[in-house]
Design a protein around this motif. Sequence first.
Motif, PDB file in Angstrom:
ATOM      1  N   THR A 141     143.211  55.929  21.422  1.00  0.00           N
ATOM      2  CA  THR A 141     142.761  54.676  20.809  1.00  0.00           C
ATOM      3  C   THR A 141     143.126  53.489  21.690  1.00  0.00           C
ATOM      4  O   THR A 141     142.306  52.592  21.922  1.00  0.00           O
ATOM      5  CB  THR A 141     143.398  54.512  19.414  1.00  0.00           C
ATOM      6  N   MET A 142     144.352  53.474  22.193  1.00  0.00           N
ATOM      7  CA  MET A 142     144.798  52.354  23.025  1.00  0.00           C
ATOM      8  C   MET A 142     144.039  52.317  24.353  1.00  0.00           C
ATOM      9  O   MET A 142     143.671  51.246  24.837  1.00  0.00           O
ATOM     10  CB  MET A 142     146.299  52.449  23.266  1.00  0.00           C
ATOM     11  N   VAL A 246     146.836  46.585  18.290  1.00  0.00           N
ATOM     12  CA  VAL A 246     147.857  46.971  17.321  1.00  0.00           C
ATOM     13  C   VAL A 246     147.252  47.033  15.921  1.00  0.00           C
ATOM     14  O   VAL A 246     147.535  47.955  15.142  1.00  0.00           O
ATOM     15  CB  VAL A 246     149.038  45.976  17.367  1.00  0.00           C
ATOM     16  N   ALA A 247     146.392  46.066  15.584  1.00  0.00           N
ATOM     17  CA  ALA A 247     145.756  46.053  14.266  1.00  0.00           C
ATOM     18  C   ALA A 247     144.910  47.306  14.058  1.00  0.00           C
ATOM     19  O   ALA A 247     144.938  47.923  12.975  1.00  0.00           O
ATOM     20  CB  ALA A 247     144.897  44.802  14.116  1.00  0.00           C
ATOM     21  N   GLU A 248     144.169  47.707  15.089  1.00  0.00           N
ATOM     22  CA  GLU A 248     143.339  48.907  14.978  1.00  0.00           C
ATOM     23  C   GLU A 248     144.196  50.150  14.766  1.00  0.00           C
ATOM     24  O   GLU A 248     143.860  51.028  13.963  1.00  0.00           O
ATOM     25  CB  GLU A 248     142.484  49.081  16.235  1.00  0.00           C
ATOM     26  N   LEU A 249     145.330  50.214  15.460  1.00  0.00           N
ATOM     27  CA  LEU A 249     146.215  51.366  15.292  1.00  0.00           C
ATOM     28  C   LEU A 249     146.739  51.448  13.860  1.00  0.00           C
ATOM     29  O   LEU A 249     146.762  52.517  13.249  1.00  0.00           O
ATOM     30  CB  LEU A 249     147.394  51.264  16.265  1.00  0.00           C
ATOM     31  N   ARG A 254     147.533  54.043   9.411  1.00  0.00           N
ATOM     32  CA  ARG A 254     148.249  53.804   8.160  1.00  0.00           C
ATOM     33  C   ARG A 254     147.311  53.442   7.027  1.00  0.00           C
ATOM     34  O   ARG A 254     147.721  53.353   5.884  1.00  0.00           O
ATOM     35  CB  ARG A 254     149.265  52.680   8.345  1.00  0.00           C
ATOM     36  N   GLY A 255     146.040  53.206   7.366  1.00  0.00           N
ATOM     37  CA  GLY A 255     145.067  52.870   6.347  1.00  0.00           C
ATOM     38  C   GLY A 255     145.324  51.523   5.700  1.00  0.00           C
ATOM     39  O   GLY A 255     144.930  51.294   4.557  1.00  0.00           O
ATOM     40  N   GLU A 256     145.971  50.619   6.428  1.00  0.00           N
ATOM     41  CA  GLU A 256     146.307  49.303   5.890  1.00  0.00           C
ATOM     42  C   GLU A 256     145.552  48.224   6.669  1.00  0.00           C
ATOM     43  O   GLU A 256     145.532  48.228   7.898  1.00  0.00           O
ATOM     44  CB  GLU A 256     147.814  49.043   5.993  1.00  0.00           C
ATOM     45  N   ALA A 257     144.941  47.290   5.941  1.00  0.00           N
ATOM     46  CA  ALA A 257     144.256  46.174   6.593  1.00  0.00           C
ATOM     47  C   ALA A 257     145.294  45.226   7.196  1.00  0.00           C
ATOM     48  O   ALA A 257     146.359  45.005   6.615  1.00  0.00           O
ATOM     49  CB  ALA A 257     143.388  45.431   5.589  1.00  0.00           C
ATOM     50  N   PHE A 262     148.057  37.445  14.102  1.00  0.00           N
ATOM     51  CA  PHE A 262     149.329  37.778  13.487  1.00  0.00           C
ATOM     52  C   PHE A 262     150.108  36.509  13.140  1.00  0.00           C
ATOM     53  O   PHE A 262     149.937  35.462  13.777  1.00  0.00           O
ATOM     54  CB  PHE A 262     150.181  38.619  14.436  1.00  0.00           C
ATOM     55  N   GLN A 263     150.953  36.636  12.146  1.00  0.00           N
ATOM     56  CA  GLN A 263     151.820  35.512  11.788  1.00  0.00           C
ATOM     57  C   GLN A 263     152.693  35.126  12.973  1.00  0.00           C
ATOM     58  O   GLN A 263     153.245  35.982  13.658  1.00  0.00           O
ATOM     59  CB  GLN A 263     152.707  35.910  10.597  1.00  0.00           C
TER      60      GLN A 263
END
Length: 379
Positions: A141-142, A246-249, A254-257, A262-263
């Motif tokens: 993926t990376m 990182v967001a795609e990973l 993890r199945g999390e949006a 990023f903050q």
Amino acid sequence: AASDVYKRQIAGWVHRRRDHGGLVFIDLRDRSGLVQTVFDPEASGDAFALGEEVRPEWVLRITGTVRDRPEGTVNPNMDTGEIELEATALTVLSRAQTPPFPLDDRGGEVSSELRLKHRYLDLRRKRQTDFLAARAQIGSTMRRHLEAQGFVDIETPTLISSTPEGARDYLVPSRVHPGSFYALPQSPQLFKQLLMIGGQDRYYQFARCYRDEDLRADRQPEFTQVDVEASFVEEEDVFAVIEPCVAELIETWRGEAVAQPFQRMPYAEAMSRFGSDKPDLRNPLELVDVTAEGAALGFKPFEMAAEGGGMIKVLVGPGAASFSRKEIDGLENEAKGMGAPGLAWAKIGEEKPTGPIARFLTGEAGEAFLAKIGAKVGD
């Protein structure tokens, strides 16, 4: 396009064997998972008798017919739970001794020492197989993400001159030049800078790094890092490449949006709120600045801190008034171990505070102090 023979032949390790009085079931395992095979005296012939002999971790090749499982026997927890292989032939490729620990999901936790001593067996366990597969897929993926951004995978040398980095080098003696040594790289830092000078303006590498250091949480002798370098970029350009990756990973694995960008938190804010430049935002406890309110309490250490230009900060422990004196003494020892002279604490009770500094938390000054930190009964 596969031949009929290929469809009907499987090979792997015996994960589990069950004898159901007239039928023998063997769950055969390879790294892709499990499949149930069935041996019965009529369909399996000579293979049935051999199937009764096999034990866990024997290596088998089984030939048979793939069929739907009978009604009521489907296993929804297995990827292959809807089918089974009715065996017609069995070849034992290798017999095995009883493993030193169970390799199926009934084995419970096994000590690290035993697992590492028999690492080749430990790698057969589903947990370890899943780790290896996930690591490979995360790497893919990376790579796809970076290459879509124009980065080129370039391999750099691992036998190099010693470089002035933060840890000790591993040294490799040279046979050709007796008395001289190569160093193993702590990182590809110098090489990637040379690549930028050489016009390779977007580089990445899954780099193996070596540091001859004692083991610590953030220091491993040998590790892999995703190394990235780019020319003609500013800080925001780096964020724009790395954050979506990182967001795609996280979304994939993890199945999390993940909200983007990023903050961001400035260093000063992180230190002020958490006392750390790498705060864990899952921790709800934050430091509260009460320099003005604390200096007005009449508590000498607070007054001296404020007068000396220091700060007074409080950490509120929700519900921590239930802590025993032993637990509080443990916290005080932690504080002393970090260089503090002690721990100033109080429990907020229904009628009044209790504890070493409780008497300073009364009156208007005390009320203002407690209001500023938001302490409630039971804290």
